[in-house]
Design a protein around this motif. Structure first.
Motif, PDB file in Angstrom:
ATOM      1  N   PRO A 238       9.984   3.101  -4.219  1.00 34.62           N
ATOM      2  CA  PRO A 238      11.046   2.330  -3.564  1.00 34.62           C
ATOM      3  C   PRO A 238      12.404   3.034  -3.650  1.00 34.62           C
ATOM      4  O   PRO A 238      13.280   2.786  -2.832  1.00 34.62           O
ATOM      5  CB  PRO A 238      11.069   1.011  -4.331  1.00 34.62           C
ATOM      6  N   GLU A 239      12.572   3.928  -4.614  1.00 30.82           N
ATOM      7  CA  GLU A 239      13.827   4.683  -4.774  1.00 30.82           C
ATOM      8  C   GLU A 239      13.781   6.038  -4.071  1.00 30.82           C
ATOM      9  O   GLU A 239      14.606   6.917  -4.324  1.00 30.82           O
ATOM     10  CB  GLU A 239      14.140   4.897  -6.259  1.00 30.82           C
TER      11      GLU A 239
ATOM     12  N   GLY B 171      19.175  13.624   8.686  1.00 31.65           N
ATOM     13  CA  GLY B 171      20.018  13.151   7.598  1.00 31.65           C
ATOM     14  C   GLY B 171      19.200  12.714   6.408  1.00 31.65           C
ATOM     15  O   GLY B 171      18.009  12.998   6.305  1.00 31.65           O
ATOM     16  N   THR B 172      19.858  11.995   5.506  1.00 33.73           N
ATOM     17  CA  THR B 172      19.237  11.544   4.266  1.00 33.73           C
ATOM     18  C   THR B 172      19.011  10.044   4.316  1.00 33.73           C
ATOM     19  O   THR B 172      19.918   9.283   4.643  1.00 33.73           O
ATOM     20  CB  THR B 172      20.129  11.905   3.058  1.00 33.73           C
ATOM     21  N   TYR B 173      17.809   9.649   3.984  1.00 35.27           N
ATOM     22  CA  TYR B 173      17.416   8.244   3.931  1.00 35.27           C
ATOM     23  C   TYR B 173      17.181   7.880   2.473  1.00 35.27           C
ATOM     24  O   TYR B 173      16.399   8.536   1.787  1.00 35.27           O
ATOM     25  CB  TYR B 173      16.151   8.000   4.769  1.00 35.27           C
ATOM     26  N   LYS B 174      17.879   6.852   2.000  1.00 37.10           N
ATOM     27  CA  LYS B 174      17.787   6.453   0.598  1.00 37.10           C
ATOM     28  C   LYS B 174      17.131   5.084   0.495  1.00 37.10           C
ATOM     29  O   LYS B 174      17.606   4.119   1.091  1.00 37.10           O
ATOM     30  CB  LYS B 174      19.174   6.424  -0.042  1.00 37.10           C
ATOM     31  N   GLY B 175      16.050   5.040  -0.252  1.00 38.95           N
ATOM     32  CA  GLY B 175      15.345   3.786  -0.462  1.00 38.95           C
ATOM     33  C   GLY B 175      14.282   3.553   0.593  1.00 38.95           C
ATOM     34  O   GLY B 175      14.277   4.157   1.668  1.00 38.95           O
ATOM     35  N   MET B 176      13.377   2.649   0.269  1.00 34.15           N
ATOM     36  CA  MET B 176      12.237   2.378   1.138  1.00 34.15           C
ATOM     37  C   MET B 176      12.656   1.786   2.481  1.00 34.15           C
ATOM     38  O   MET B 176      12.094   2.145   3.524  1.00 34.15           O
ATOM     39  CB  MET B 176      11.259   1.440   0.426  1.00 34.15           C
ATOM     40  N   ASP B 177      13.633   0.893   2.504  1.00 34.65           N
ATOM     41  CA  ASP B 177      14.053   0.278   3.765  1.00 34.65           C
ATOM     42  C   ASP B 177      14.552   1.331   4.751  1.00 34.65           C
ATOM     43  O   ASP B 177      14.175   1.315   5.929  1.00 34.65           O
ATOM     44  CB  ASP B 177      15.130  -0.784   3.539  1.00 34.65           C
ATOM     45  N   GLU B 178      15.403   2.246   4.283  1.00 32.19           N
ATOM     46  CA  GLU B 178      15.920   3.295   5.175  1.00 32.19           C
ATOM     47  C   GLU B 178      14.803   4.229   5.628  1.00 32.19           C
ATOM     48  O   GLU B 178      14.745   4.616   6.792  1.00 32.19           O
ATOM     49  CB  GLU B 178      17.041   4.085   4.494  1.00 32.19           C
ATOM     50  N   PHE B 179      13.913   4.592   4.697  1.00 35.71           N
ATOM     51  CA  PHE B 179      12.800   5.492   5.033  1.00 35.71           C
ATOM     52  C   PHE B 179      11.887   4.853   6.073  1.00 35.71           C
ATOM     53  O   PHE B 179      11.544   5.473   7.083  1.00 35.71           O
ATOM     54  CB  PHE B 179      12.028   5.863   3.768  1.00 35.71           C
ATOM     55  N   LEU B 180      11.510   3.600   5.856  1.00 34.16           N
ATOM     56  CA  LEU B 180      10.653   2.918   6.825  1.00 34.16           C
ATOM     57  C   LEU B 180      11.377   2.707   8.153  1.00 34.16           C
ATOM     58  O   LEU B 180      10.748   2.741   9.222  1.00 34.16           O
ATOM     59  CB  LEU B 180      10.148   1.598   6.259  1.00 34.16           C
ATOM     60  N   GLY B 181      12.689   2.522   8.107  1.00 33.20           N
ATOM     61  CA  GLY B 181      13.473   2.440   9.338  1.00 33.20           C
ATOM     62  C   GLY B 181      13.408   3.733  10.135  1.00 33.20           C
ATOM     63  O   GLY B 181      13.252   3.720  11.363  1.00 33.20           O
TER      64      GLY B 181
ATOM     65  N   VAL C 184       0.845  -1.198   0.000  1.00 31.69           N
ATOM     66  CA  VAL C 184       0.000   0.000   0.000  1.00 31.69           C
ATOM     67  C   VAL C 184       0.881   1.248   0.000  1.00 31.69           C
ATOM     68  O   VAL C 184       0.643   2.188  -0.762  1.00 31.69           O
ATOM     69  CB  VAL C 184      -0.962  -0.007   1.212  1.00 31.69           C
ATOM     70  N   ILE C 185       1.903   1.254   0.845  1.00 33.10           N
ATOM     71  CA  ILE C 185       2.807   2.400   0.924  1.00 33.10           C
ATOM     72  C   ILE C 185       3.445   2.663  -0.434  1.00 33.10           C
ATOM     73  O   ILE C 185       3.520   3.813  -0.893  1.00 33.10           O
ATOM     74  CB  ILE C 185       3.875   2.169   2.014  1.00 33.10           C
ATOM     75  N   GLU C 186       3.883   1.612  -1.120  1.00 31.54           N
ATOM     76  CA  GLU C 186       4.582   1.792  -2.392  1.00 31.54           C
ATOM     77  C   GLU C 186       3.655   2.199  -3.536  1.00 31.54           C
ATOM     78  O   GLU C 186       4.120   2.492  -4.625  1.00 31.54           O
ATOM     79  CB  GLU C 186       5.394   0.547  -2.725  1.00 31.54           C
ATOM     80  N   GLN C 187       2.361   2.299  -3.284  1.00 29.30           N
ATOM     81  CA  GLN C 187       1.461   2.897  -4.270  1.00 29.30           C
ATOM     82  C   GLN C 187       1.665   4.412  -4.322  1.00 29.30           C
ATOM     83  O   GLN C 187       1.305   5.052  -5.315  1.00 29.30           O
ATOM     84  CB  GLN C 187       0.003   2.594  -3.931  1.00 29.30           C
ATOM     85  N   TYR C 188       2.241   4.974  -3.254  1.00 31.49           N
ATOM     86  CA  TYR C 188       2.402   6.421  -3.128  1.00 31.49           C
ATOM     87  C   TYR C 188       3.859   6.851  -2.960  1.00 31.49           C
ATOM     88  O   TYR C 188       4.205   7.976  -3.304  1.00 31.49           O
ATOM     89  CB  TYR C 188       1.611   6.936  -1.918  1.00 31.49           C
TER      90      TYR C 188
END
Length: 137
Positions: free
Chosen positions: A33-34, A47-57, A26-30
């Motif tokens: 992933p990049e 700081g800067t979060y790159k990618g979905m894993d870092e953002f969700l972290g 659902v999240i990746e509909q909006y």
């Protein structure tokens, strides 16, 4: 190829609502992933979060710090082309310390591509950055 969904205030609201779903599909509909997300300040979560894993972290860490109390109220949303700007009022109470709260105004700059957010930047007004840094310290 289907046309990208129309970028409007409702789509911006839906993007933020998707984050509360806990469902990555659902999240990746909006949120792409990049995605690249920048958080203001000089705190342990800035700081800067790159990618979905870092953002969700990052979001998970904020959830832990606030014991899930972080609330965001939209003040206004402006959309122009592939850019949306959301001005929000954010409040939270620190986990294990009910006397330690956060109450800040923030702006999110969001760049969209193909119906999803590919870049986000947060900035706080007034003493907001310092207040945020103290809250997450």
């Amino acid at each position: 190829m289907a046309a990208a969904p129309v970028l409007d205030q409702d789509r911006v609201r839906a993007a933020y609502a998707s984050l509360g779903s806990g469902d990555r599909a659902v999240i990746e509909q909006y949120w792409s992933p990049e995605l690249t997300w920048e958080t203001a300040g000089n705190s342990r979560v800035s700081g800067t979060y790159k990618g979905m894993d870092e953002f969700l972290g990052f979001l998970g860490t904020m959830g832990e710090i606030s014991a899930g109390s972080l609330a965001m109220e939209f003040r206004t949303i402006v959309v122009d082309g592939d850019v949306a700007v959301a001005v929000t009022h954010n409040t939270a109470t620190r986990a294990n310390d009910a006397d330690r709260g956060m109450d800040i105004e923030e702006v999110h700059f969001l760049r969209w591509r193909d119906g999803r957010i590919v870049q986000g930047r947060g900035a706080m007004f007034g003493t907001g950055t310092g207040d945020f840094e103290q809250f997450v310290a």
